[in-house]
Scaffold this motif. Structure first.
Motif, short mmCIF file in Angstrom:
data_model
loop_
_atom_site.label_atom_id
_atom_site.label_comp_id
_atom_site.label_asym_id
_atom_site.label_seq_id
_atom_site.Cartn_x
_atom_site.Cartn_y
_atom_site.Cartn_z
N LYS A 183 -1.73 6.88 -9.51
CA LYS A 183 -1.64 5.97 -8.45
C LYS A 183 -2.20 6.62 -7.09
O LYS A 183 -2.27 5.97 -6.04
N GLY A 184 -2.50 7.91 -7.11
CA GLY A 184 -2.97 8.61 -6.01
C GLY A 184 -4.43 8.89 -5.79
O GLY A 184 -5.14 8.73 -6.75
N LYS A 185 -4.85 9.51 -4.86
CA LYS A 185 -6.09 10.02 -4.46
C LYS A 185 -6.31 11.44 -4.89
O LYS A 185 -5.01 12.12 -5.03
N PRO A 186 -7.46 12.09 -5.09
CA PRO A 186 -7.57 13.41 -5.42
C PRO A 186 -6.95 14.35 -4.43
O PRO A 186 -6.91 14.14 -3.28
N TYR A 187 -6.23 15.49 -4.90
CA TYR A 187 -5.63 16.31 -3.86
C TYR A 187 -6.47 16.88 -2.95
O TYR A 187 -7.77 17.07 -3.14
N PRO A 188 -5.97 17.36 -1.60
CA PRO A 188 -6.87 18.32 -0.78
C PRO A 188 -7.56 19.23 -1.63
O PRO A 188 -7.09 19.97 -2.63
N ALA A 189 -8.77 19.61 -0.87
CA ALA A 189 -9.61 20.64 -1.78
C ALA A 189 -9.07 22.05 -1.40
O ALA A 189 -9.68 23.13 -2.11
N THR A 190 -8.40 22.18 -0.48
CA THR A 190 -8.02 23.59 -0.03
C THR A 190 -6.53 23.57 0.31
O THR A 190 -5.90 22.78 0.57
N GLY A 211 5.88 16.75 -7.57
CA GLY A 211 6.94 17.00 -8.51
C GLY A 211 6.43 16.83 -9.96
O GLY A 211 7.33 16.16 -10.71
N VAL A 212 5.14 17.02 -10.18
CA VAL A 212 4.56 16.88 -11.39
C VAL A 212 4.49 18.29 -12.25
O VAL A 212 4.17 19.31 -11.66
N SER A 213 5.17 18.31 -13.40
CA SER A 213 5.26 19.58 -13.99
C SER A 213 3.92 19.85 -14.77
O SER A 213 3.00 18.92 -14.69
N TYR A 214 3.58 21.16 -14.92
CA TYR A 214 2.35 21.40 -15.64
C TYR A 214 2.45 22.97 -16.27
O TYR A 214 3.36 23.48 -16.00
N ILE A 215 1.56 22.94 -17.40
CA ILE A 215 1.60 23.94 -18.24
C ILE A 215 0.09 24.56 -18.23
O ILE A 215 -0.63 23.73 -18.03
N LYS A 271 -8.19 17.12 -12.32
CA LYS A 271 -9.21 16.04 -11.82
C LYS A 271 -8.18 14.95 -11.39
O LYS A 271 -8.83 14.29 -10.34
N ILE A 272 -7.16 14.81 -11.72
CA ILE A 272 -6.29 13.66 -11.54
C ILE A 272 -5.43 13.86 -10.35
O ILE A 272 -4.52 14.92 -10.19
N GLY A 273 -5.35 13.18 -9.27
CA GLY A 273 -4.12 13.13 -8.37
C GLY A 273 -3.24 12.07 -8.54
O GLY A 273 -3.62 10.83 -8.57
N TRP A 274 -1.94 12.30 -8.89
CA TRP A 274 -1.24 11.51 -9.60
C TRP A 274 -0.55 10.52 -8.64
O TRP A 274 -0.32 9.11 -8.92
N GLY A 275 0.03 10.66 -7.53
CA GLY A 275 0.61 9.78 -6.75
C GLY A 275 2.07 9.23 -7.30
O GLY A 275 2.47 8.20 -6.86
#
Length: 235
Positions: free
Chosen positions: A56-63, A124-128, A91-95
């Motif tokens: 639902k979101g846009k790509p995150y800021p590049a820096t 608040g998106v987990s990652y591995i 690649k995914i900005g979640w929102g």
């Protein structure tokens, strides 16, 4: 320990998976979620292209000024089920932080930027991390089991992700919802797919056993197959 991996897909009789292209329209399309719930996985997994459909979101800021270690990070560890998404290069900005109430866990490689990690943490998106520059699928499963206790994982597309797991010898079971519809178009999404570079790689499947055939009504069938993989080529 490797979780039991069940590939769950709905397809037309010609193996296509994009429901909107099927004719007649709407044939069996409502069965997928019902069978998903019946199978009761600890997690379900999809590829980047399928995952982006839920964003639902846009790509995150590049820096960013922040730096983060390339270590697994979890916003939650107490969920009944997790939605796992392969996104090797961020690649995914979640929102959003969940899909249908299931917390998102993104599978990354160490090549992803600090800015993307900051975006994931901020939402608040987990990652591995499961590889330096390419995702190691066997390692992904090992981490999900070790860190989140996943013992039963539903692999739910798209075709590229399914095909990658199949060629890695990591699919234990196929539950195919076969719908009374056709697509007939060349290049339409299919249950198991590959890139041109992967097209000559053969899956290490040595046997498929039809465990059950279950009529679901309206001409829809649920076919359940158990797969055996060559242990010397799997993983």
């Amino acid at each position: 320990m490797k979780p039991h991996v069940i590939c769950l897909m709905a397809s037309s009789v010609d193996g296509r998976t994009h429901h909107s292209r099927w004719r007649p329209k709407g044939a069996g399309a409502d069965w997928f979620e019902r069978i998903h719930d019946e199978l009761g996985g600890d997690a379900w997994l999809i590829g980047r292209v399928t995952g982006s459909e839920f964003a639902k979101g846009k790509p995150y800021p590049a820096t960013t000024n922040a730096t983060f270690p390339r270590e697994n990070w979890f916003a939650r560890r107490d969920a009944k089920a997790y939605g796992v998404v392969l996104d090797a290069h961020g690649k995914i900005g979640w929102g959003r932080s969940d899909i249908g109430g299931d917390p998102i866990v993104v599978v990354l490689t160490e090549s992803v930027s600090d800015a993307h990690l900051a975006g994931l943490r901020g939402e608040g998106v987990s990652y591995i991390f499961a590889g330096k520059s390419e995702i190691d699928l066997a390692l992904t499963l090992e981490i999900l089991n070790r860190e989140l206790g996943v013992k039963r994982l539903l692999l739910e597309g798209g075709g590229a992700a399914n095909g990658a797991f199949l060629r890695a010898g990591l699919v234990d079971e196929l539950n195919l919802i076969l719908c009374p519809a056709v697509d007939g178009a060349r290049g339409a999404p299919i249950v198991f797919d590959s890139t041109d570079a992967e097209s000559q790689q053969r899956a290490p499947v040595t046997a498929m056993t039809l465990e059950s055939t279950r009529p679901l009504g309206g001409g829809v069938l649920l076919l359940r197959y158990l797969l055996q993989n060559d242990p010397q080529r799997a993983g």
